[in-house]
Scaffold this motif. Structure first.
Motif, mmCIF file in Angstrom:
data_model
loop_
_atom_site.group_PDB
_atom_site.id
_atom_site.type_symbol
_atom_site.label_atom_id
_atom_site.label_comp_id
_atom_site.label_asym_id
_atom_site.label_seq_id
_atom_site.Cartn_x
_atom_site.Cartn_y
_atom_site.Cartn_z
ATOM 1 N N GLU A 13 95.092 9.518 22.655
ATOM 2 C CA GLU A 13 95.187 9.608 24.612
ATOM 3 C C GLU A 13 93.299 9.899 24.653
ATOM 4 O O GLU A 13 92.553 9.770 24.183
ATOM 5 C CB GLU A 13 95.682 10.585 25.584
ATOM 6 N N GLN A 14 93.066 9.480 26.172
ATOM 7 C CA GLN A 14 92.020 8.883 25.926
ATOM 8 C C GLN A 14 90.908 10.492 26.217
ATOM 9 O O GLN A 14 91.119 11.788 26.398
ATOM 10 C CB GLN A 14 91.211 9.176 28.170
ATOM 11 N N TRP A 15 89.884 10.679 25.274
ATOM 12 C CA TRP A 15 88.972 12.034 25.037
ATOM 13 C C TRP A 15 87.574 11.913 25.056
ATOM 14 O O TRP A 15 87.355 11.387 24.030
ATOM 15 C CB TRP A 15 89.431 12.538 23.754
ATOM 16 N N ARG A 54 100.425 5.970 23.209
ATOM 17 C CA ARG A 54 100.146 6.578 23.853
ATOM 18 C C ARG A 54 101.481 7.428 24.630
ATOM 19 O O ARG A 54 102.384 7.289 24.479
ATOM 20 C CB ARG A 54 99.816 5.837 24.575
ATOM 21 N N GLY A 58 100.930 11.470 28.743
ATOM 22 C CA GLY A 58 99.897 11.391 29.259
ATOM 23 C C GLY A 58 99.315 12.598 28.671
ATOM 24 O O GLY A 58 98.210 13.070 29.123
ATOM 25 N N TRP A 60 97.995 16.225 26.398
ATOM 26 C CA TRP A 60 97.938 16.461 24.296
ATOM 27 C C TRP A 60 99.966 17.708 24.694
ATOM 28 O O TRP A 60 99.771 16.945 23.001
ATOM 29 C CB TRP A 60 97.032 17.712 24.856
ATOM 30 N N GLY A 71 103.860 15.819 25.377
ATOM 31 C CA GLY A 71 102.635 15.152 25.385
ATOM 32 C C GLY A 71 102.545 14.786 24.004
ATOM 33 O O GLY A 71 104.109 14.074 23.001
ATOM 34 N N MET A 72 101.171 14.285 23.090
ATOM 35 C CA MET A 72 101.723 13.816 21.477
ATOM 36 C C MET A 72 102.180 14.989 20.451
ATOM 37 O O MET A 72 102.413 14.865 19.780
ATOM 38 C CB MET A 72 100.390 14.032 21.492
ATOM 39 N N GLY A 86 93.095 13.979 19.269
ATOM 40 C CA GLY A 86 93.122 14.279 20.405
ATOM 41 C C GLY A 86 92.673 16.092 20.080
ATOM 42 O O GLY A 86 91.929 16.844 18.997
#
Length: 185
Positions: A13-15, A54, A58, A60, A71-72, A86
Motif C-alpha cells: 500500500e502507498q507509503w 493491495r 487500504g 495496514w 488490511g495487510m 509497509g
C-alpha cells in the motif's frame, strides 16, 4: 519483475516516500520508490517473481473484535499473501499472528514547542485574582472600616470615653481581619 523460479504474492500500500504503488490500466500494480527498488534487488538475487496485491480496505491492519484482522496484516494472517510491505509498528498482538523482518527504517516523532523562559513579573501577585475580586475586597474593606468606625464612635458616646486615632486603629483592625493576622490565645 525479474525472471525467477517461483512467484509470490506481496501485499503493498502507498507509503510515501518509501513505497509508491501505481495501478496500471491493465489491472496490474507496479511498485516504485526505495521499497520498489529493494523488491527488485531481492527478486533478482533470490530468483523469484512477485505479484503485488493491495488490501481491499487500504489499511495496514488491526485486530478486530471477532479476533480477525483487517488490511495487510489480515492478508498475511489468512495466508492470502506471503508478506506485506509497509510501516508496521511491532506490537504483541501483531507478533502473535506474523513474523517480522528486521526493520528497514525507524522513526521517532515528537511535538516540539519553544522552551518557556522564566521572566520576572513584579505584579505577578496581582494576577492571582480577577479585577472583580480585587474590587470586592476593597469594597468589603471599606464597609468593614466604616462599620467599625461607627461602632467605636457609638461606644465612646455611650460610655463617655474618648478614643484617639479611631480611623487608623480601625484600618489596622480591618487589615488584620482580612489577613487573619490577629493574636492567637
Amino acid at each position: 519483475m525479474s525472471t525467477g523460479t517461483f512467484t509470490i504474492k506481496v501485499a503493498a500500500e502507498q507509503w510515501v516516500p518509501w513505497t509508491k504503488v501505481t495501478s496500471e490500466p491493465d489491472g496490474g500494480i507496479t511498485l516504485g520508490g526505495p521499497t520498489g527498488k529493494l523488491m527488485e534487488v531481492l527478486a533478482q538475487i533470490m530468483m523469484f517473481e512477485y505479484v503485488l496485491v493491495r488490501p481491499p480496505d487500504g489499511l495496514w491492519g488491526a485486530e478486530q473484535p471477532d479476533k480477525s484482522w483487517s488490511g495487510m496484516m489480515g492478508m498475511v494472517h489468512r495466508e492470502e499473501v506471503e508478506f506485506a510491505l509497509g510501516p508496521f509498528t511491532i506490537t504483541p498482538q501483531r507478533e502473535a499472528v506474523s513474523d517480522f523482518a528486521i526493520p528497514l527504517a525507524s522513526e521517532n516523532q515528537a511535538i516540539i514547542m519553544q522552551r518557556p523562559r522564566q521572566e520576572t513579573d513584579m505584579g505577578g501577585f496581582l494576577k492571582a485574582f480577577t479585577m472583580e475580586v480585587w474590587l470586592l475586597m476593597a469594597l468589603s474593606m471599606a464597609a468593614m472600616s466604616s462599620a467599625t468606625i461607627l461602632l467605636v464612635l457609638a461606644e465612646s458616646r455611650l460610655f463617655g470615653c474618648v478614643i484617639k486615632n479611631i480611623t487608623s486603629h480601625t484600618m489596622l483592625w480591618v487589615l488584620k481581619a482580612l489577613t487573619q493576622e490577629g493574636e492567637l490565645r
